[in-house]
Design an enzyme around this catalytic site. Structure first.
Site, PDB file in Angstrom:
ATOM      1  N   GLU A 242     -48.406   4.513  12.089  1.00 49.57           N
ATOM      2  CA  GLU A 242     -48.906   5.461  13.088  1.00 49.57           C
ATOM      3  C   GLU A 242     -50.272   6.014  12.669  1.00 49.57           C
ATOM      4  OE1 GLU A 242     -46.324   8.787  13.811  1.00 49.57           O
ATOM      5  OE2 GLU A 242     -47.781   9.801  15.110  1.00 49.57           O
ATOM      6  N   THR A 365     -52.003  16.457  11.108  1.00 50.26           N
ATOM      7  CA  THR A 365     -53.274  17.189  11.095  1.00 50.26           C
ATOM      8  C   THR A 365     -54.081  16.772   9.869  1.00 50.26           C
ATOM      9  OG1 THR A 365     -52.200  18.946   9.864  1.00 50.26           O
ATOM     10  CG2 THR A 365     -52.307  19.212  12.264  1.00 50.26           C
TER      11      THR A 365
END
Lengths: 383, 275
Positions: A242, A365
């Site tokens: 991912e 993040t």
């Protein structure tokens, strides 16, 4: 020379795939991108077309109906799609990586029989539910729970910021069972499962974002993915590809924005000479180029060392930590070079600029990558 | 149906303005331009694939499509791309462009046709580099086969092809008996241009050439690709056309501004001599 090592296309198959994708993106993806950014609706017909090309199962072995290619190919597809439509690329990622790839490596034969064909063809749209309203980067603090009942499990909780939630047909969902993270496959239509209205957002509007609500949702035993309490393993394995493919999306954004800014700077005159002859503009262009090339080298180098059987947490965290700001900064530089025209939608830079920011947040993040990398490096020292 | 599709690799036609001619004038320099398949040949391959399938099930080939190209080892990429798109096998005749002309290619293709015995040769009407537009016609002559050039539509019939050609004022339809040579124009890849006898006439293709599916790209390396020598196909390998020198067309001069209509008329009359 054709025989020289090509980092982006290590084999003839990669090169053929890239050439095919470039034609496909130019002829089919680019013309629909603005429309879906404006409408904020995912192009399901395009996802199906992508399924016809076998791209929904890039990483799935050929014997099970996929293409049997590697992480380089997965990065390549996201890279090329994002040169025209990062929003669609994100919907594709949520489907092909977060659902299909994750599902395949964790599923049993019966589950593959029931779901794989539908998601490889694009007949069904997939997604994955990890983040919750109160837990993002600290994912293991998730509050969604599962408890055992006769014939299966009952899920209770709430997932948020889930790509493809509003139009997905099937989801991989993480929940706590006896306080251990466990993975389930949840279909739209399961009793007690719902997806409220889509969440409005800044960019990536060609993919839809929303919530998954489990109001005592019954999930049959056959839909336990892997083993009870072993969800973290699935999660970590899939997070690597991912992050890599998200980093490849940032690279696609940077490539496009660089191309637009150079072309504009060559054509546009200011103070009697083309913009490219102005030193201040040269800095934007040259630094954007150097950063983009550095991101390319990192993303594709890491991609060669990502596979379902090996772990590469450092590399994948590093590639996204580096590439995501490059995508955003190059989009910003392009907007500055184009000035007022960059801020307007004609050159599409404002769309890429909005899309680029998501990659510093979604799928981890920047701060989560900083934490992970440092933790891993420290562990290597202290053992 | 068995179809032979000749393909040519050309320098990127979208950047044709970047070719250079060195001062010596001995050749056209395409350095730095990405090699691509000639677009008309890609259309020919698409037409051949449509003729050998039911449009509803394009993964199943009814018949055989053989692609052939003339060029060095690097041209294998062009052939592999064609195999990934759906062709069954490929032939590369090892040579280089500077040793060929249209007539030599046509004679060599005749030898390949004699060996392979296809029902039809489908090819681009011309290559976008030399724009000679002669190989299909020469090949038909050497084979003594019927030909239909610049096809915009092709409908398969029993033992024949119904070929539509766009001409001034309309479309001429020719029925060519097989075996035959067909050269195609760009409209051959429109959604309803080509129908095999298996494809329902209500079926519509996507506009343009198809994209290679990823599993087919992976499978393409397992399809046969053989290399032949030009000398094995024709004893006479000397081209009939010899290029002595190349010269770029003169650069366009800047225009002029005229004062008024009267001035314009004067210039058109005295300088341009069009009035």
């Amino acid at each position: 020379m054709s025989d020289a090592f090509d980092l982006e296309n290590p084999t003839e198959e990669h090169r053929l795939l890239r050439n095919t994708l470039r034609d496909f993106v130019r002829q089919v993806v680019e013309p629909q991108a603005d429309e879906h950014d404006r409408s904020g609706v995912m192009n399901k017909a395009l996802l199906k077309r992508v399924g016809d090309l076998g791209l929904l199962g890039v990483t799935i072995p050929a014997d099970d109906g996929g293409a049997g290619m590697d992480a380089v190919a997965a990065a390549l597809v996201h890279h090329e799609l994002s040169k025209s439509d990062p929003g669609f690329a994100l919907a594709y990622l949520a489907h092909a990586m977060l659902f299909v790839n994750n599902f395949y490596w964790a599923s049993n034969a019966d589950q593959r029989e029931r779901y794989l064909h539908k998601v490889l063809s694009g007949e069904w749209v997939g997604g994955m539910g990890m983040t919750e309203p109160g837990t993002g980067t600290d994912v293991l603090a998730m509050k969604t729970t599962a408890r055992r009942v006769d014939g299966g499990y009952v899920l209770r909780g709430h997932k948020a910021l889930i790509t493809n939630a509003p139009d997905g047909d099937v989801f991989i969902v993480y929940a706590r069972l006896d306080d251990q993270v466990t993975t389930f496959v949840v279909e739209r239509g399961f009793k007690g499962f719902s997806t409220p209205d889509k969440t409005r957002k800044m960019g990536m509007r060609a993919s839809m974002l929303g919530e998954l609500v489990f109001d005592d949702c019954f999930v049959p035993s056959a839909n336990l993915l892997g083993h009870e309490g072993k969800g973290v393993g699935n999660m970590m394995r899939n997070l690597e590809i991912e992050r890599l493919t998200l980093a490849a999306m940032s690279l696609g954004i940077a490539d496009r924005c660089l191309e637009v800014m150079v072309k504009y700077a060559v054509e546009r005159q200011s103070f009697g000479k083309p913009l490219v002859e102005h030193g201040q503009i040269q800095r934007y262009i040259a630094e954007s180029y150097a950063k983009t090339e550095a991101a390319r080298a990192l993303v594709y180098t890491v991609a060669r060392k990502v596979s379902p059987d090996t772990r590469n947490r450092l590399g994948t965290d590093a590639s996204k930590l580096f590439a995501a700001p490059v995508g955003k900064e190059v989009a910003d530089a392009a907007m500055q070079v184009l000035g007022g025209w960059g801020y307007c939608d004609e050159y599409k830079i404002e769309r890429f600029y909005r899309d680029a920011k998501l990659l510093e947040i979604g799928g981890g993040t920047l701060e989560s990558h900083q934490k992970n990398i440092t933790k891993e490096l420290a562990r290597l020292v202290s053992g | 149906m068995k179809i032979l599709v000749p393909l040519k690799r050309v320098a990127d036609p979208d950047n044709a303005n970047k070719v250079k001619i060195p001062a010596s004038g001995e050749k056209i320099d395409t350095t730095g331009l990405e090699p691509k398949p000639n677009p008309f040949d890609e259309y020919a391959l698409e037409a051949a694939l449509r003729l050998t399938e039911n449009g509803q099930t394009p993964k199943v080939r009814a018949g055989e499509v053989i692609v052939v190209t003339f060029g060095p080892k690097e041209c294998d990429t062009t052939l592999r791309a064609a195999l990934a798109t759906g062709a069954d096998r490929a032939i590369r005749v090892d040579t280089t462009d500077d040793k060929l002309d249209g007539d030599l290619v046509a004679r060599a293709l005749k030898a390949i046709v004699d060996r392979e015995k296809p029902d039809v040769v489908v090819m681009g009407k011309q290559a976008v580099d030399g724009d000679s537009n002669q190989v299909a016609q020469l090949l038909a002559e050497y084979l003594d086969w019927p030909q239909a050039t610049f096809a915009a539509t092709v409908h398969e019939e029993d033992g024949a092809l119904l070929v539509g050609r766009e001409v001034d004022g309309g479309v001429i339809t020719l029925r060519v008996k097989l075996p035959a040579v067909v050269s195609v124009d760009l409209r051959i890849v429109a959604p309803t241009s080509v129908y095999s006898t298996k494809t329902a006439r209500t079926f519509k293709y996507n506009d343009g050439v198809r994209f290679a599916a990823l599993p087919a790209i992976m499978a393409a390396k397992k399809k046969p690709l053989v290399e032949l020598k030009l000398a094995d196909l024709t004893a006479d390998v000397a081209p009939k056309i010899v290029y002595n020198a190349f010269q770029a067309p003169p650069a366009r001069k800047a225009g002029i501004k005229v004062k008024d209509v009267a001035d314009l008329v004067l210039h058109l009359k005295d300088e341009a001599k069009v009035l």
